[in-house]
Motif scaffolding. Structure first.
Motif, mmCIF file in Angstrom:
data_model
loop_
_atom_site.group_PDB
_atom_site.id
_atom_site.type_symbol
_atom_site.label_atom_id
_atom_site.label_comp_id
_atom_site.label_asym_id
_atom_site.label_seq_id
_atom_site.Cartn_x
_atom_site.Cartn_y
_atom_site.Cartn_z
ATOM 1 N N LYS A 90 -3.290 1.940 9.137
ATOM 2 C CA LYS A 90 -2.618 0.641 9.132
ATOM 3 C C LYS A 90 -2.072 0.253 10.500
ATOM 4 O O LYS A 90 -2.196 -0.896 10.917
ATOM 5 N N LEU A 91 -1.469 1.194 11.211
ATOM 6 C CA LEU A 91 -0.879 0.880 12.511
ATOM 7 C C LEU A 91 -1.964 0.612 13.555
ATOM 8 O O LEU A 91 -1.946 -0.410 14.234
ATOM 9 N N SER A 92 -2.931 1.508 13.674
ATOM 10 C CA SER A 92 -3.998 1.342 14.674
ATOM 11 C C SER A 92 -4.847 0.113 14.413
ATOM 12 O O SER A 92 -5.331 -0.524 15.346
ATOM 13 N N CYS A 93 -5.016 -0.244 13.160
ATOM 14 C CA CYS A 93 -5.824 -1.423 12.817
ATOM 15 C C CYS A 93 -5.013 -2.713 12.828
ATOM 16 O O CYS A 93 -5.568 -3.787 12.610
ATOM 17 N N ARG A 94 -3.715 -2.602 13.049
ATOM 18 C CA ARG A 94 -2.834 -3.778 13.097
ATOM 19 C C ARG A 94 -2.858 -4.564 11.791
ATOM 20 O O ARG A 94 -2.908 -5.785 11.779
ATOM 21 N N PHE A 95 -2.824 -3.841 10.675
ATOM 22 C CA PHE A 95 -2.813 -4.475 9.368
ATOM 23 C C PHE A 95 -1.409 -4.761 8.869
ATOM 24 O O PHE A 95 -1.241 -5.191 7.747
ATOM 25 N N CYS A 96 -0.408 -4.517 9.658
ATOM 26 C CA CYS A 96 0.973 -4.646 9.215
ATOM 27 C C CYS A 96 1.631 -5.896 9.783
ATOM 28 O O CYS A 96 1.383 -6.277 10.917
ATOM 29 N N ASP A 126 -13.852 -0.942 7.399
ATOM 30 C CA ASP A 126 -14.189 0.402 6.942
ATOM 31 C C ASP A 126 -13.102 0.850 5.955
ATOM 32 O O ASP A 126 -11.916 0.846 6.296
ATOM 33 N N PRO A 127 -13.456 1.241 4.719
ATOM 34 C CA PRO A 127 -12.447 1.609 3.719
ATOM 35 C C PRO A 127 -11.500 2.709 4.180
ATOM 36 O O PRO A 127 -10.311 2.683 3.872
ATOM 37 N N PHE A 128 -11.994 3.698 4.937
ATOM 38 C CA PHE A 128 -11.135 4.758 5.459
ATOM 39 C C PHE A 128 -10.084 4.172 6.388
ATOM 40 O O PHE A 128 -8.890 4.449 6.266
ATOM 41 N N ALA A 129 -10.526 3.343 7.337
ATOM 42 C CA ALA A 129 -9.605 2.758 8.314
ATOM 43 C C ALA A 129 -8.581 1.861 7.624
ATOM 44 O O ALA A 129 -7.391 1.891 7.955
ATOM 45 N N VAL A 130 -9.016 1.078 6.663
ATOM 46 C CA VAL A 130 -8.104 0.178 5.955
ATOM 47 C C VAL A 130 -7.056 0.972 5.191
ATOM 48 O O VAL A 130 -5.880 0.612 5.164
ATOM 49 N N LYS A 131 -7.448 2.081 4.605
ATOM 50 C CA LYS A 131 -6.527 2.874 3.793
ATOM 51 C C LYS A 131 -5.574 3.726 4.628
ATOM 52 O O LYS A 131 -4.388 3.804 4.334
#
Length: 170
Positions: free
Chosen positions: A158-164, A150-155
């Motif tokens: 970052k912490l909740s989605c574990r993109f780091c 989801d573009p909102f979640a990706v933008k």
């Protein structure tokens, strides 16, 4: 997606599509590889897996792979394989290569599925930027927004989605 062309005599040495933990890449590790055959090769050009266990080899093959499994390239066919085991450890049987094209031309399109969103990842590896920017991030992540890219979640999440890479929850 990448498109590759192999002419007579060309090949690709066997390798792994998974990456070791010492070398983080955008999008994280490659979980799945999809190879789509865009042409039929008259002779040679097989995709081979030297560490795979062969149950039945149904077609005559070129001499490049004496062990393992080899798949003949036929236009319209696709080959999908996993690079990681269920515990996210590397699957050594996924190592593969491309045999020399003996006669004809080999065209393939390759697509990798990564563990995280790939197109947004370049900015997600900076230390200190691993934070949520909206209060709704935890709820969105729990609802599956991260997995769906989801573009909102990706933008903003970052912490909740574990993109780091740095500071992400374990």
């Amino acid at each position: 997606m990448q498109v590759q062309r192999y002419e007579k005599g060309q090949h690709y040495m066997w390798h792994a599509d998974f990456m070791d933990n010492q070398r983080p890449i955008a999008g994280g590790n490659r979980v799945v590889t999809l190879i789509m055959y865009l042409s039929t090769v008259t002779t040679g050009g097989e995709t081979f897996f030297p560490n795979a266990k062969v149950f039945d080899q149904y077609d005559p093959l070129s001499n490049c792979s004496s062990t393992g499994l080899a798949v003949k390239p036929r236009k319209g066919d696709a080959l999908l394989f996993f690079n990681l085991n269920l515990d996210e450890s590397p699957d050594e049987t996924s190592r593969h290569g491309s045999c020399r094209v003996v006669e004809g031309e080999k065209w393939v399109a390759t697509h990798w599925v990564h563990v995280r969103a790939h197109r947004y990842s370049a900015s997600l590896y900076k230390e200190g930027e691993c934070r949520d920017r909206r209060a709704s991030c935890k709820a969105r992540a729990a609802a599956g927004a991260c997995v769906q890219n989801d573009p909102f979640a990706v933008k903003f999440c970052k912490l909740s989605c574990r993109f780091c890479v740095f500071g992400a929850p374990s």
